[in-house]
Design a protein around this motif. Structure first.
Motif, mmCIF file in Angstrom:
data_model
loop_
_atom_site.group_PDB
_atom_site.id
_atom_site.type_symbol
_atom_site.label_atom_id
_atom_site.label_comp_id
_atom_site.label_asym_id
_atom_site.label_seq_id
_atom_site.Cartn_x
_atom_site.Cartn_y
_atom_site.Cartn_z
ATOM 1 N N SER A 128 12.168 -17.083 -47.142
ATOM 2 C CA SER A 128 11.438 -18.258 -46.637
ATOM 3 C C SER A 128 11.873 -18.621 -45.206
ATOM 4 C CB SER A 128 11.621 -19.454 -47.569
ATOM 5 O OG SER A 128 12.957 -19.850 -47.616
ATOM 6 N N TYR A 129 13.119 -18.330 -44.861
ATOM 7 C CA TYR A 129 13.587 -18.554 -43.484
ATOM 8 C C TYR A 129 12.791 -17.675 -42.513
ATOM 9 C CZ TYR A 129 16.812 -18.216 -39.477
ATOM 10 O OH TYR A 129 17.379 -18.203 -38.222
ATOM 11 N N LEU A 130 12.497 -16.445 -42.950
ATOM 12 C CA LEU A 130 11.780 -15.513 -42.076
ATOM 13 C C LEU A 130 10.270 -15.672 -42.151
ATOM 14 C CD1 LEU A 130 13.825 -12.280 -42.921
ATOM 15 C CD2 LEU A 130 13.857 -13.515 -40.750
ATOM 16 N N GLU A 131 9.767 -16.014 -43.388
ATOM 17 C CA GLU A 131 8.327 -15.899 -43.617
ATOM 18 C C GLU A 131 7.658 -17.149 -44.188
ATOM 19 O OE1 GLU A 131 6.111 -13.195 -43.230
ATOM 20 O OE2 GLU A 131 7.667 -12.433 -41.927
ATOM 21 N N GLY A 132 8.429 -18.101 -44.718
ATOM 22 C CA GLY A 132 7.824 -19.321 -45.245
ATOM 23 C C GLY A 132 7.591 -19.297 -46.747
ATOM 24 N N VAL A 133 6.515 -19.950 -47.183
ATOM 25 C CA VAL A 133 6.329 -20.194 -48.622
ATOM 26 C C VAL A 133 6.063 -18.934 -49.437
ATOM 27 C CG1 VAL A 133 5.503 -22.560 -48.286
ATOM 28 C CG2 VAL A 133 3.851 -20.671 -48.351
ATOM 29 N N VAL A 134 5.831 -17.791 -48.745
ATOM 30 C CA VAL A 134 5.668 -16.540 -49.497
ATOM 31 C C VAL A 134 6.940 -16.250 -50.295
ATOM 32 C CG1 VAL A 134 6.469 -15.056 -47.608
ATOM 33 C CG2 VAL A 134 4.910 -14.138 -49.331
ATOM 34 N N GLY A 135 8.072 -16.807 -49.854
ATOM 35 C CA GLY A 135 9.313 -16.651 -50.623
ATOM 36 C C GLY A 135 9.134 -17.131 -52.046
ATOM 37 N N THR A 145 3.133 -12.891 -44.007
ATOM 38 C CA THR A 145 2.663 -11.790 -43.162
ATOM 39 C C THR A 145 3.252 -10.448 -43.608
ATOM 40 O OG1 THR A 145 4.502 -12.162 -41.645
ATOM 41 C CG2 THR A 145 2.445 -13.297 -41.133
ATOM 42 N N TYR A 146 3.837 -10.412 -44.793
ATOM 43 C CA TYR A 146 4.385 -9.149 -45.302
ATOM 44 C C TYR A 146 3.265 -8.141 -45.522
ATOM 45 C CZ TYR A 146 9.182 -10.567 -46.415
ATOM 46 O OH TYR A 146 10.495 -10.949 -46.331
ATOM 47 N N PRO A 147 3.534 -6.827 -45.336
ATOM 48 C CA PRO A 147 2.558 -5.815 -45.754
ATOM 49 C C PRO A 147 2.284 -5.952 -47.256
ATOM 50 C CG PRO A 147 4.312 -4.824 -44.439
ATOM 51 C CD PRO A 147 4.733 -6.230 -44.726
ATOM 52 N N ALA A 148 1.041 -5.632 -47.655
ATOM 53 C CA ALA A 148 0.647 -5.823 -49.066
ATOM 54 C C ALA A 148 1.556 -5.062 -50.021
ATOM 55 C CB ALA A 148 -0.796 -5.398 -49.247
ATOM 56 N N TRP A 149 2.007 -3.861 -49.590
ATOM 57 C CA TRP A 149 2.839 -3.060 -50.505
ATOM 58 C C TRP A 149 4.166 -3.744 -50.816
ATOM 59 C CZ3 TRP A 149 0.662 0.061 -53.531
ATOM 60 C CH2 TRP A 149 -0.415 0.848 -53.132
ATOM 61 N N VAL A 150 4.658 -4.521 -49.850
ATOM 62 C CA VAL A 150 5.921 -5.228 -50.105
ATOM 63 C C VAL A 150 5.719 -6.284 -51.187
ATOM 64 C CG1 VAL A 150 7.697 -6.699 -49.082
ATOM 65 C CG2 VAL A 150 6.760 -4.822 -47.778
ATOM 66 N N THR A 166 0.294 8.304 -40.016
ATOM 67 C CA THR A 166 1.684 7.841 -39.971
ATOM 68 C C THR A 166 1.959 6.890 -41.143
ATOM 69 O OG1 THR A 166 1.653 8.005 -37.574
ATOM 70 C CG2 THR A 166 3.425 6.696 -38.553
ATOM 71 N N LEU A 167 2.926 7.271 -41.968
ATOM 72 C CA LEU A 167 3.295 6.437 -43.123
ATOM 73 C C LEU A 167 4.647 5.777 -42.863
ATOM 74 C CD1 LEU A 167 2.457 8.791 -46.126
ATOM 75 C CD2 LEU A 167 1.120 6.855 -45.322
ATOM 76 N N SER A 168 4.728 4.474 -43.133
ATOM 77 C CA SER A 168 6.008 3.780 -43.039
ATOM 78 C C SER A 168 6.544 3.578 -44.450
ATOM 79 C CB SER A 168 5.823 2.422 -42.354
ATOM 80 O OG SER A 168 5.491 2.607 -41.007
ATOM 81 N N GLU A 211 13.472 -6.062 -37.542
ATOM 82 C CA GLU A 211 12.450 -7.086 -37.752
ATOM 83 C C GLU A 211 12.335 -7.451 -39.230
ATOM 84 O OE1 GLU A 211 8.493 -5.996 -36.611
ATOM 85 O OE2 GLU A 211 7.676 -7.917 -37.324
ATOM 86 N N TRP A 212 12.330 -6.415 -40.095
ATOM 87 C CA TRP A 212 12.164 -6.674 -41.523
ATOM 88 C C TRP A 212 13.487 -6.646 -42.282
ATOM 89 C CZ3 TRP A 212 7.785 -8.785 -42.751
ATOM 90 C CH2 TRP A 212 6.633 -8.474 -42.028
ATOM 91 N N GLY A 213 14.553 -6.286 -41.609
ATOM 92 C CA GLY A 213 15.867 -6.279 -42.265
ATOM 93 C C GLY A 213 15.965 -5.265 -43.383
ATOM 94 N N THR A 214 15.351 -4.082 -43.201
ATOM 95 C CA THR A 214 15.442 -3.029 -44.209
ATOM 96 C C THR A 214 15.431 -1.683 -43.504
ATOM 97 O OG1 THR A 214 14.508 -2.247 -46.305
ATOM 98 C CG2 THR A 214 12.941 -2.782 -44.569
#
Lengths: 44, 503
Positions: B66-73, B218-223, B448-450, B434-437
């Motif tokens: 939530s610190y990084l992204e908000g209520v998605v937490g 704003t996370y990618p859907a797969w996350v 290109t696959l991440s 940026e994503w801490g992973t």
């Protein structure tokens, strides 16, 4: 008060009042728990 | 920390150890130690379930997101758990309570035999290493007392081992009740004071970007899929199973889980808001430190000590519960069936205590390896879900008879692919600040696959399902003893529930 505020303050109330209520419930039932434990210990 | 705060923390630790010592005098055997002789009542279950599941992993993991992204937490990371826990309460608990099992691998052994039991036990022991809570104590001591993180991790693990060895599940459950109240009240007070200072949620909205209030962030859907997938671990949660088996009745489990869900949701939301408050105050800290930093800034002397005691409570209630399970898995579910099937109750109890010490050592090593609380949690969930979910659900709900080869192939394939995927991304990927992973970028035919480290479950779970299908097709039904299960004598006679002897 916005919806987010309402949601947040409700969560705080549930957290504080709910935990106190459950703890009071536990204390009320603790006597039975101790009695069961003592009875079981006596049977050993 | 102010001396008054230190005194509050000291009094809390002394009280926990005191309860442990008193209750430890009632331990007479492995069943007393591991499942509290089946005496957990509904209020005790609520306290122990809520406080065990909600350690510093949730507090710091949720606030990190939530610190990084908000209520998605809250909406993306934790909400899926309530749905899965509800399913577990209504469906799985009803099916398993009252069978005389002592652990999750006991269930695997019953349906698939010794091979699957050992694989599930390895995954369960690994999942149960309370490394995130140990990391949490390291963070806590770092922020509050300036103790270097690695030293804090070692101190936290050492104190918790002593505490865990004392009294087994009953001591754990009793101390959980105090820990439960402490952590809920202090978190609630901290949130109220923080919100008052920042002008409520409207104050946060005025400062933070609008995306912080988007439930999907704003996370990618797969996350988000991986977050939801890791919630499936609630269906095969070793601590959850241990408490089902320790409950006095199914009704007690159901009531405890329904009340627990309301409290968990409140706790999650408050932790989410505190993470966002740290971002709103413009604190430049490591994301996992966000919640703690904002709370320490806001709380007055005395209450800070109470909050630290509450945070320690959250960590200790998780550490003691999971070290107990990890030790039990290694001694009772792996060593005993493989090497000494005739091991008596006293020896099982003694070995379990030694294995708790071993587990704590392993825990420290892993705690120093992972950078992110969320990444560590997803890895551990992946290992357990990949190896145990498919065989267990098929065993409980498929209309056909379980085949040992299916269980073994499924659990091995899931575990193997999960570990292989992590190893690949660790070696070939790169850290993404940026994503801490860790992310492995691959070019496949111009595409290109991440591949995030956290995507392991997307590969491991299908591998487990394919393994099950292959094993089921190739294997044969086990010869069972009148429905008593593949591995009869799963539970040592002296450890069984009294009513099971007459079944």
């Amino acid at each position: 008060m916005s919806g987010w505020d309402l949601f947040t303050w409700s969560a705080i109330v549930v957290l504080v009042a709910g935990s106190i209520a459950v703890f009071a419930w536990f204390l009320g039932a603790a006597g039975e728990l101790l009695r069961n434990g003592r009875d079981e210990g006596d049977q050993r | 920390m102010h001396p008054i705060d230190l005194a509050v923390v000291g009094a809390y630790v002394a009280a926990m150890l005191g309860v442990g010592i008193v209750v430890s005098r009632r331990i007479h055997g492995f069943r007393d130690y591991f499942v509290a002789a089946g005496r957990l009542t509904a209020p005790l279950l609520v306290c122990t379930l809520v406080s065990t599941y909600y350690g510093l992993d949730v507090l710091f993991g949720n606030s990190e997101v939530s610190y990084l992204e908000g209520v998605v937490g809250f909406f993306g990371y934790t909400r899926p758990y309530y749905i899965v826990i509800l399913v577990a309460a209504l469906v799985v608990a009803r099916k398993l309570q009252g069978h005389g099992f002592l652990s999750l691998p006991d269930v695997a052994a019953h349906y698939y035999g010794r091979g699957t039991r050992v694989v599930v036990a390895i995954a369960s022991a690994f999942y149960s290493l309370p490394l995130i809570s140990v990391m949490g104590i390291g963070i806590l001591l770092d922020v509050m007392a300036g103790v270097p993180f690695p030293v804090g991790v070692v101190v936290g693990a050492a104190v918790s081992v002593v505490y865990t060895l004392l009294g087994g599940l009953m001591a754990d459950a009793l101390t959980d009740t105090l820990q439960f109240v402490l952590m809920c009240i202090t978190l609630g007070i901290a949130a109220a004071l923080t919100l008052r200072e920042l002008g409520g949620m409207e104050g946060l909205q005025a400062v933070l970007p609008a995306t912080y209030f988007d439930p999907m962030g704003t996370y990618p859907a797969w996350v988000l899929v991986v977050f939801a997938g890791s919630a499936l671990s609630a269906l095969i949660e070793p601590a959850f199973y241990q408490r089902i088996f320790a409950a006095v009745s199914y009704r007690a489990v159901l009531v405890a889980l329904l009340i627990g869900i309301a409290l968990w949701a409140a706790y999650d939301w408050v932790a989410t808001v505190l993470g966002m408050a740290a971002a709103a105050r413009g604190l430049e800290v490591e994301p996992r430190y966000a919640l703690l930093t904002v709370v320490v800034d806001v709380l007055p002397v005395g209450l800070t000590g109470l909050f630290v005691a509450g945070a320690l409570a959250a960590a200790m209630s998780t550490i003691d519960s999971y070290l107990l399970i990890a030790g039990g898995n290694l001694a009772y579910d792996i060593y005993r069936p493989l090497f000494r099937p005739d091991m008596d109750d006293a020896s099982t109890l003694r070995l379990t205590r030694w294995m708790i010490v071993v587990s704590a050592g392993a825990c420290v090593v892993f705690a120093l390896f992972f950078q992110s609380v969320v990444s560590a949690w997803i890895f551990m969930s992946t290992v357990l879900v990949a190896s145990a979910l498919v065989p267990l659900l098929f065993a409980l709900y498929a209309p056909w008879q379980p085949r040992p080869a299916a269980g073994l192939a499924s659990s091995l394939a899931g575990l193997g692919v999960a570990i292989a995927y992590y190893a690949l991304v660790t070696v070939l990927g790169a850290d993404d600040p940026e994503w801490g992973t860790r992310i492995w970028t691959v070019d496949v035919g111009g595409l290109t696959l991440s591949l995030w480290q956290d995507y392991a479950m997307l590969f491991a779970l299908p591998a487990s399902a394919i393994g099950y299908a292959v094993g089921h097709r190739a294997g044969r039904p086990a010869a069972t003893d009148a429905g008593r299960g593949v591995e009869s004598g799963t539970v040592p006679a002296e450890a069984r529930a009294p009513e099971e002897e007459t079944r």
